[in-house]
Every structure is written in C-alpha cells, then in structure tokens.
Design a protein around this motif. Structure first.
Motif, PDB file in Angstrom:
ATOM      1  N   THR A 195      44.337  10.240  33.553  1.00 64.09           N
ATOM      2  CA  THR A 195      43.940   9.180  32.619  1.00 64.09           C
ATOM      3  C   THR A 195      43.644   9.763  31.238  1.00 64.09           C
ATOM      4  OG1 THR A 195      43.045   7.773  34.365  1.00 64.09           O
ATOM      5  CG2 THR A 195      42.166   7.411  32.185  1.00 64.09           C
ATOM      6  N   SER A 196      43.994   8.954  30.222  1.00 62.68           N
ATOM      7  CA  SER A 196      43.696   9.367  28.846  1.00 62.68           C
ATOM      8  C   SER A 196      42.857   8.264  28.199  1.00 62.68           C
ATOM      9  CB  SER A 196      45.001   9.530  28.083  1.00 62.68           C
ATOM     10  OG  SER A 196      44.745   9.575  26.708  1.00 62.68           O
ATOM     11  N   ASP A 249      43.211   7.597  25.207  1.00 61.22           N
ATOM     12  CA  ASP A 249      44.125   7.240  24.114  1.00 61.22           C
ATOM     13  C   ASP A 249      43.612   7.670  22.747  1.00 61.22           C
ATOM     14  OD1 ASP A 249      45.920   6.086  25.886  1.00 61.22           O
ATOM     15  OD2 ASP A 249      44.896   4.153  25.819  1.00 61.22           O
ATOM     16  N   ILE A 250      42.550   8.464  22.706  1.00 60.32           N
ATOM     17  CA  ILE A 250      42.062   8.946  21.397  1.00 60.32           C
ATOM     18  C   ILE A 250      42.135  10.476  21.397  1.00 60.32           C
ATOM     19  CG2 ILE A 250      40.275   8.705  19.613  1.00 60.32           C
ATOM     20  CD1 ILE A 250      39.042   6.507  21.498  1.00 60.32           C
ATOM     21  N   LEU A 251      41.146  11.077  22.046  1.00 61.00           N
ATOM     22  CA  LEU A 251      41.037  12.536  21.983  1.00 61.00           C
ATOM     23  C   LEU A 251      41.141  13.210  23.340  1.00 61.00           C
ATOM     24  CD1 LEU A 251      38.011  13.071  19.533  1.00 61.00           C
ATOM     25  CD2 LEU A 251      40.360  13.832  19.177  1.00 61.00           C
ATOM     26  N   THR A 252      40.737  12.454  24.382  1.00 60.37           N
ATOM     27  CA  THR A 252      40.534  13.142  25.655  1.00 60.37           C
ATOM     28  C   THR A 252      41.563  12.746  26.706  1.00 60.37           C
ATOM     29  OG1 THR A 252      38.237  12.785  25.065  1.00 60.37           O
ATOM     30  CG2 THR A 252      38.637  13.871  27.156  1.00 60.37           C
ATOM     31  N   ASP A 253      42.234  13.772  27.243  1.00 60.31           N
ATOM     32  CA  ASP A 253      43.221  13.559  28.306  1.00 60.31           C
ATOM     33  C   ASP A 253      42.748  14.250  29.575  1.00 60.31           C
ATOM     34  OD1 ASP A 253      44.900  12.286  26.568  1.00 60.31           O
ATOM     35  OD2 ASP A 253      46.266  13.991  26.295  1.00 60.31           O
ATOM     36  N   PRO A 305      43.398  16.534  32.844  1.00 64.37           N
ATOM     37  CA  PRO A 305      44.179  17.773  32.818  1.00 64.37           C
ATOM     38  C   PRO A 305      45.618  17.651  33.326  1.00 64.37           C
ATOM     39  CG  PRO A 305      42.544  17.817  34.565  1.00 64.37           C
ATOM     40  CD  PRO A 305      42.260  16.595  33.756  1.00 64.37           C
ATOM     41  N   LEU A 306      45.944  16.541  34.034  1.00 61.77           N
ATOM     42  CA  LEU A 306      47.318  16.406  34.524  1.00 61.77           C
ATOM     43  C   LEU A 306      48.184  15.528  33.616  1.00 61.77           C
ATOM     44  CD1 LEU A 306      46.773  16.070  38.407  1.00 61.77           C
ATOM     45  CD2 LEU A 306      47.204  18.122  37.051  1.00 61.77           C
ATOM     46  N   VAL A 307      47.563  14.957  32.561  1.00 58.94           N
ATOM     47  CA  VAL A 307      48.300  14.036  31.671  1.00 58.94           C
ATOM     48  C   VAL A 307      49.546  14.697  31.106  1.00 58.94           C
ATOM     49  CG1 VAL A 307      48.141  12.890  29.409  1.00 58.94           C
ATOM     50  CG2 VAL A 307      46.340  12.555  31.109  1.00 58.94           C
ATOM     51  N   LYS A 308      49.436  15.971  30.718  1.00 62.08           N
ATOM     52  CA  LYS A 308      50.587  16.630  30.078  1.00 62.08           C
ATOM     53  C   LYS A 308      51.778  16.854  31.023  1.00 62.08           C
ATOM     54  CE  LYS A 308      48.450  21.306  30.209  1.00 62.08           C
ATOM     55  NZ  LYS A 308      47.002  21.033  30.374  1.00 62.08           N
ATOM     56  N   TYR A 309      51.541  16.705  32.314  1.00 61.66           N
ATOM     57  CA  TYR A 309      52.637  16.933  33.269  1.00 61.66           C
ATOM     58  C   TYR A 309      53.340  15.646  33.703  1.00 61.66           C
ATOM     59  CZ  TYR A 309      50.154  21.373  33.725  1.00 61.66           C
ATOM     60  OH  TYR A 309      49.529  22.559  33.469  1.00 61.66           O
ATOM     61  N   VAL A 310      52.819  14.473  33.320  1.00 63.15           N
ATOM     62  CA  VAL A 310      53.401  13.228  33.843  1.00 63.15           C
ATOM     63  C   VAL A 310      53.874  12.313  32.703  1.00 63.15           C
ATOM     64  CG1 VAL A 310      52.052  13.266  35.996  1.00 63.15           C
ATOM     65  CG2 VAL A 310      51.110  12.086  34.011  1.00 63.15           C
ATOM     66  N   SER A 311      54.655  11.279  33.058  1.00 59.43           N
ATOM     67  CA  SER A 311      55.222  10.395  32.027  1.00 59.43           C
ATOM     68  C   SER A 311      54.161   9.460  31.450  1.00 59.43           C
ATOM     69  CB  SER A 311      56.349   9.570  32.647  1.00 59.43           C
ATOM     70  OG  SER A 311      55.793   8.660  33.578  1.00 59.43           O
ATOM     71  N   ASP A 325      54.329   6.263  31.311  1.00 60.27           N
ATOM     72  CA  ASP A 325      54.149   5.137  32.249  1.00 60.27           C
ATOM     73  C   ASP A 325      53.143   5.502  33.337  1.00 60.27           C
ATOM     74  OD1 ASP A 325      55.897   3.625  30.897  1.00 60.27           O
ATOM     75  OD2 ASP A 325      57.556   3.767  32.352  1.00 60.27           O
ATOM     76  N   THR A 326      53.240   6.758  33.830  1.00 64.68           N
ATOM     77  CA  THR A 326      52.322   7.193  34.888  1.00 64.68           C
ATOM     78  C   THR A 326      50.887   7.229  34.347  1.00 64.68           C
ATOM     79  OG1 THR A 326      54.101   8.540  35.768  1.00 64.68           O
ATOM     80  CG2 THR A 326      51.908   8.995  36.619  1.00 64.68           C
ATOM     81  N   VAL A 327      50.714   7.702  33.116  1.00 64.98           N
ATOM     82  CA  VAL A 327      49.377   7.764  32.519  1.00 64.98           C
ATOM     83  C   VAL A 327      48.804   6.344  32.382  1.00 64.98           C
ATOM     84  CG1 VAL A 327      48.055   8.409  30.437  1.00 64.98           C
ATOM     85  CG2 VAL A 327      49.855   9.923  31.299  1.00 64.98           C
ATOM     86  N   GLU A 328      49.668   5.420  31.969  1.00 66.14           N
ATOM     87  CA  GLU A 328      49.228   4.025  31.818  1.00 66.14           C
ATOM     88  C   GLU A 328      48.813   3.446  33.176  1.00 66.14           C
ATOM     89  OE1 GLU A 328      51.540   0.368  30.035  1.00 66.14           O
ATOM     90  OE2 GLU A 328      51.481   2.088  28.673  1.00 66.14           O
ATOM     91  N   PHE A 329      49.645   3.723  34.191  1.00 65.66           N
ATOM     92  CA  PHE A 329      49.343   3.231  35.544  1.00 65.66           C
ATOM     93  C   PHE A 329      48.030   3.851  36.054  1.00 65.66           C
ATOM     94  CE2 PHE A 329      49.545   3.998  40.143  1.00 65.66           C
ATOM     95  CZ  PHE A 329      49.525   2.676  40.592  1.00 65.66           C
ATOM     96  N   ALA A 330      47.873   5.174  35.822  1.00 65.51           N
ATOM     97  CA  ALA A 330      46.665   5.867  36.293  1.00 65.51           C
ATOM     98  C   ALA A 330      45.419   5.276  35.629  1.00 65.51           C
ATOM     99  CB  ALA A 330      46.778   7.366  36.007  1.00 65.51           C
ATOM    100  N   GLY A 331      45.513   4.962  34.349  1.00 69.39           N
ATOM    101  CA  GLY A 331      44.371   4.377  33.614  1.00 69.39           C
ATOM    102  C   GLY A 331      44.015   3.015  34.198  1.00 69.39           C
ATOM    103  N   TRP A 332      45.068   2.222  34.488  1.00 66.43           N
ATOM    104  CA  TRP A 332      44.861   0.884  35.073  1.00 66.43           C
ATOM    105  C   TRP A 332      44.168   1.021  36.432  1.00 66.43           C
ATOM    106  CZ3 TRP A 332      47.343  -0.863  39.591  1.00 66.43           C
ATOM    107  CH2 TRP A 332      47.167  -2.217  39.878  1.00 66.43           C
TER     108      TRP A 332
END
Ligand code: HEM
Ligand code: HEM
Length: 216
Positions: free
Chosen positions: A112-113, A115-119, A121-127, A129-136
């Motif tokens: 999850t990110s 969307d400002i400063l903090t991601d 640790p796995l955000v950089k490895y996934v698409s 869409d996946t980050v958006e889904f994970a946040g949801w």
C-alpha cells in the motif's frame, strides 16, 4: 478438577502483544504516523510468523491441526459449553478467521502507498493496479477485522455468562475448568528465540528506515 496449564507463555504473549499492536496500528494510521505504523506492522508480522511456526512445532494447544473441526462440531461445542483444553470447535473458526484477516492486512499493507511520500516495501515490485487493489483491500479488510474483534469479545462475554472464564487462562496460562491429565504445553523458549530472529531479520531489512525516523 485441578489447575492445569493450558496456554504456554508464547501464546499468551502473542495474544496480548497482538491486541496492543492492532490498537497501535489503528491509532498510528488515523494520526498519519506512518513510521510508527510501519514499525508496528513489521512487529506484527514477526508475531504472526512465529505463531504459525509454533502452530506446527509448539504446544498441543497451539497446534494449527487442532483448529480443524467440522461445522457441526462447532455448533455442538457452542451449545454444549464443552470444557476441553485449547480452543473449542467454534473458537477455532474464529482463530482461523483472525489469522487470515491479519495476514491479508499485513500483505496488503506491504503493497500500500499513501500516494504522497510513503510506500510499503513491496510497492516497487508490483504494478500500479496491484498497489491500488492492495490499498482498497487494506481499508476494507480492516473494517472486517474490527467486526471480527467485536464478535470475538462478545463470544468471550457470552461464555463468561454461561460460567466459563476464558480470559483468566489467557492471562495466567492455567485453568481449573478443564479435565486433562497429560501436559498440553511446552516451554515457550524456542518460540521466543524464533520471534527474536524474525524481528532481527525484518527490522534489518525493512524496519531500519521507520525506526531511524522514530528515534531521530
Ligand atoms: C485486537 C483485538 C483482539 C484480537 C486480534 C484477538 C485475537 C485472538 C486470537 C488470534 C486468538 C487465538 C490465540 C492463539 O491461539 O494464538 C484469541 C484468543 C482469545 N482471546 Fe483474543 N483477540 C483480541 C482481543 C481480545 C480481548 C479484548 C479479549 C478479552 C476480553 C480477548 C480474549 C481472548 C481469549 C480469552 C482467547 C482464548 C479463547 C479460547 O479459550 O479459545 N481477546 N484472540
Ligand atoms: C495488521 C496489520 C495492519 C493494520 C491493522 C493496519 C491498519 C491500517 C489502517 C486502519 C489504515 C487506515 C485506513 C483508512 O484510512 O481507512 C492503514 C493505512 C495504511 N497502512 Fe496499514 N495496517 C497494518 C499493516 C500495515 C503494514 C505492514 C504496512 C506497510 C509496511 C501498512 C501500510 C499502510 C499505509 C501506507 C497506509 C496509508 C494508506 C492511505 O493513506 O490511504 N499497514 N493501515
């Protein structure tokens, strides 16, 4: 019935540390304190990994295999108010639900990110869409987790009204309300060693950054 040790020291520490960790995760997310949120997230991950390993090699009452019951057994156990050491059949379903919900919360958090400063640790490895889904999922799953916690506490209160005190054994480890003769717990030392190792690995890989912010 005599006093019997039903929960080892690791299971009890796991439970109450989990309660404190989830409260801290909620508070830190609400207050936007994401360094604290991340550090507590890694702590919770170490707790749950150790709990799952202890579920294979640990005490009889910690065993994951002892959580498997048919739905009929679960309904019967709730009605009969049975007095056995370890989780009853109905409680086992609750425990499995907690493990799944907590793993989903941790897994989605890592991707999850804000969307400002903090991601995570796995955000950089996934698409994206996946980050958006994970946040949801991270938002939705937390609400489900909250409902599960409310249900859990209500069930504990109902058992208390029916004459079964489950909280005291989870605090002291022992119960006078069960009829077992053979030992059902092991020394928790190995579990604490595994927990310490998990903490070292997680905090030296992902946790160094949030910790350095927290203590600077
Ligand atoms: C953040 C809130 C909570 C979470 C996530 C949680 C989660 C859990 C989990 C995962 C277990 C299974 C323990 C194991 O086998 O490792 C458990 C058992 C238990 N919890 Fe909680 N719990 C929470 C709050 C509470 C509270 C507030 C109480 C006290 C009222 C409580 C009382 C118990 C008791 C007595 C058991 C043992 C039940 C049995 O004998 O089968 N929990 N809880
Ligand atoms: C059991 C563990 C966790 C719990 C209970 C939890 C809980 C929460 C909650 C309640 C929120 C706020 C959601 C909202 O505003 O509706 C949140 C946000 C967030 N969490 Fe977690 N979290 C956990 C683990 C993690 C982990 C391990 C990470 C990453 C390492 C993480 C990263 C984030 C991020 C980046 C946000 C901000 C999302 C945004 O701004 O929309 N969480 N978490």
């Amino acid at each position: 019935m005599s006093k019997v040790k039903v929960w080892d020291g690791f299971i009890r520490s796991f439970h109450w540390l989990l309660v404190v960790a989830i409260a801290t995760l909620y508070f830190s997310a609400e207050e936007g304190m994401l360094e604290l949120h991340f550090a507590t997230g890694y702590f919770t991950l170490a707790l749950i990994i150790t709990r799952l390993i202890w579920g294979v090699i640990g005490s009889k009452t910690a065993k994951l295999s002892s959580l498997i019951h048919s739905p009929i057994a679960a309904i019967k156990s709730f009605k009969n108010n049975e007095h056995k050491a370890g989780h009853g059949a109905a409680g086992s379903y609750m425990v499995i639900a907690f493990f799944i919900l907590i793993l989903a919360q941790l897994g989605s958090g890592l991707m999850t990110s804000d969307d400002i400063l903090t991601d995570g640790p796995l955000v950089k490895y996934v698409s994206t869409d996946t980050v958006e889904f994970a946040g949801w999922l991270h938002h939705l799953n937390f609400d489900i987790l909250l409902y599960a916690i409310v249900l859990h506490v209500i069930a504990i209160v109902i058992y208390r009204i029916k004459g079964k005190n489950l909280v005291k054994p989870m605090l002291t480890g022992s119960s006078e309300q069960v009829s077992v003769t053979e030992p059902v717990t092991k020394s928790p030392l190995l579990a604490f060693v595994i927990f310490a190792l998990c903490l070292v690995v997680l905090f030296t890989t992902w946790g160094a950054e949030p910790l350095s912010y927290l203590f600077s």
